[in-house]
Design a protein around this motif. Structure first.
Motif, PDB file in Angstrom:
ATOM      1  N   SER A   1       0.830  -1.205   0.000  1.00  0.00           N
ATOM      2  CA  SER A   1       0.000   0.000   0.000  1.00  0.00           C
ATOM      3  C   SER A   1       0.866   1.258   0.000  1.00  0.00           C
TER       4      SER A   1
ATOM      5  N   LYS B   1      -7.165   4.400   5.684  1.00  0.00           N
ATOM      6  CA  LYS B   1      -7.002   5.437   4.656  1.00  0.00           C
ATOM      7  C   LYS B   1      -6.521   6.744   5.277  1.00  0.00           C
TER       8      LYS B   1
ATOM      9  N   THR C   1      -3.003   6.576   6.508  1.00  0.00           N
ATOM     10  CA  THR C   1      -2.124   6.670   5.343  1.00  0.00           C
ATOM     11  C   THR C   1      -1.931   8.128   4.930  1.00  0.00           C
TER      12      THR C   1
ATOM     13  N   ARG D   1      -9.983   2.211   9.665  1.00  0.00           N
ATOM     14  CA  ARG D   1     -10.024   3.068   8.481  1.00  0.00           C
ATOM     15  C   ARG D   1      -8.615   3.582   8.241  1.00  0.00           C
TER      16      ARG D   1
END
Length: 395
Positions: free
Chosen positions: A2, A131, A134, A129
């Motif tokens: 990722s 995201k 990140t 979560r």
């Protein structure tokens, strides 16, 4: 892999070769030494919430009011601990001679300490979560990268490094807080004394274990800087960074599956991941043994080749820490064996302290001796966790 994984692996190595060449071994060692000192204060500010509250948020993720109470309490307590940490830092800078000389450098870390108090990453990990975690990580790393290459040009600019670290991290955390309280509709309120006490009591065992971990991770740097010199700190740090980078993949996998296993108790998932990773990292260690001299030269140049032997020794912890990590949080902690999880780390730190004390007693503190101390402590943690995982039929 990722975006988060790529950023965690690549960004530090984008600035590392530049900084060690621009600042020089001695000044770079000073920077690493000061970072290790500040790490103790950051650990105090975090106080184990990164472990205990991730699990709580994961369990109560559908209860907005409960999650708001947890997040609010953690940030409020961290802010109180931040004030205490700043006072401790001021006292140390006034009384400890080795720190007095570089007061401005240590003051430059205040932003890093503030960020530790407001960082909302634990919330996003708890609700799975990633995201937003990140985005926070990538934003922080990008800002730091750009500022370092634009403004740090010689050893006189060493104070800018922690300032830029602060700016990048603070920007990412501010975005995370906005997302949590604006988009997710969390509400912030000051917790009652009873709630503060409850959260501290819940996190205290994890604080003890984190303190133990920090002793093993950072004390080598502090001892080398205090007794040997900042150049030796540079040698050790290059090796430690290289080995730590190789641990990032299994650390991320551990973080991802821990909330899930805490809720589902799916130990089979942990075992499957561990078997695959053992095969991968066994091959990785032998590859590291062959490539270490080449990698060390790329990171720091030919004048830091003494780091190669440290890489060989620390590389052993790739397998040790891999197995130990997956027997820790996803097995022992997720199945309710918090005491055994924390005791394993505390016992490992005791082994480390005894070993280092003997080195000091016999005047044998050195680069390779301290590296071996780290490996030994990690091995005892693995033995302890293996014993209890077998007792509770987790393996």
């Amino acid at each position: 892999m990722s975006i988060l994984q790529i950023s965690q692996v690549l960004f530090p190595f984008a600035t590392y070769p530049y900084l060690i060449r621009v600042l020089g071994k001695e000044t770079f060692g000073l920077l690493t030494y000061s970072t290790a000192i500040i790490a103790y204060l950051i650990m105090f500010i975090n106080f184990g919430f990164n472990i205990s509250e991730i699990k709580e948020i994961s369990i109560h993720r559908d209860d907005r009011e409960k999650v708001s109470e947890i997040v609010s309490s953690v940030i409020a307590i961290r802010l109180l601990l931040l004030i205490v940490s700043i006072l401790i830092l001021l006292i140390c800078l006034s009384t400890v001679s080795i720190l007095k000389t570089h007061k401005l450098l240590y003051f430059s870390y205040l932003g890093v300490m503030i960020n530790a108090a407001i960082d909302p990453s634990f919330y996003f990990q708890g609700i799975e979560r990633m995201k937003f975690t990140t985005i926070i990580s990538v934003l922080s790393s990008l800002l730091f990268l750009i500022l370092i290459f634009l403004f740090v040009k010689n050893e006189g600019h060493v104070n800018l490094v922690p300032l830029f670290t602060s700016f990048g991290a603070f920007t990412g955390s501010a975005f995370g807080l906005y997302t949590a309280f604006k988009n997710d509709n969390l509400k912030f309120y000051f917790p009652h004394t009873k709630q503060i006490k409850a959260h501290i009591v819940e996190s205290l065992p994890f604080f003890s274990s984190r303190l133990s971990v920090l002793l093993m991770e950072k004390t080598n740097t502090v001892l080398l800087g205090s007794f040997i010199g900042y150049t030796q700190v540079s040698y050790y740090d290059i090796a430690a960074k290289l080995v730590a980078a190789l641990k990032v993949p299994f650390g991320i996998i551990n973080q991802v599956i821990f909330p899930n296993v805490s809720k589902t108790k799916n130990i089979v998932l942990v075992k499957k991941a561990l078997v695959i990773l053992i095969i991968f990292y066994t091959f990785g260690y032998f590859s590291l043994y062959l490539l270490a001299p080449f990698l060390v030269v790329i990171l720091g140049g030919h004048n830091v080749l003494p780091s190669t032997k440290v890489v060989y020794i620390l590389g052993i912890t790739l397998i040790i820490d891999l197995i130990s990590t997956f027997m820790g949080a996803p097995m022992l902690l997720a199945t309710g064996h918090k005491r055994e999880y924390n005791m394993s780390i505390i016992i490992g730190s005791i082994i480390y302290i005894v070993y280092v004390f003997l080195l000091y007693l016999f005047k044998s503190i050195g680069l390779y001796q301290l590296t071996i101390a780290t490996v030994c402590s990690g091995f005892f943690i693995l033995l302890f966790r293996s014993y209890y995982c077998r007792i509770y039929k987790l393996i």
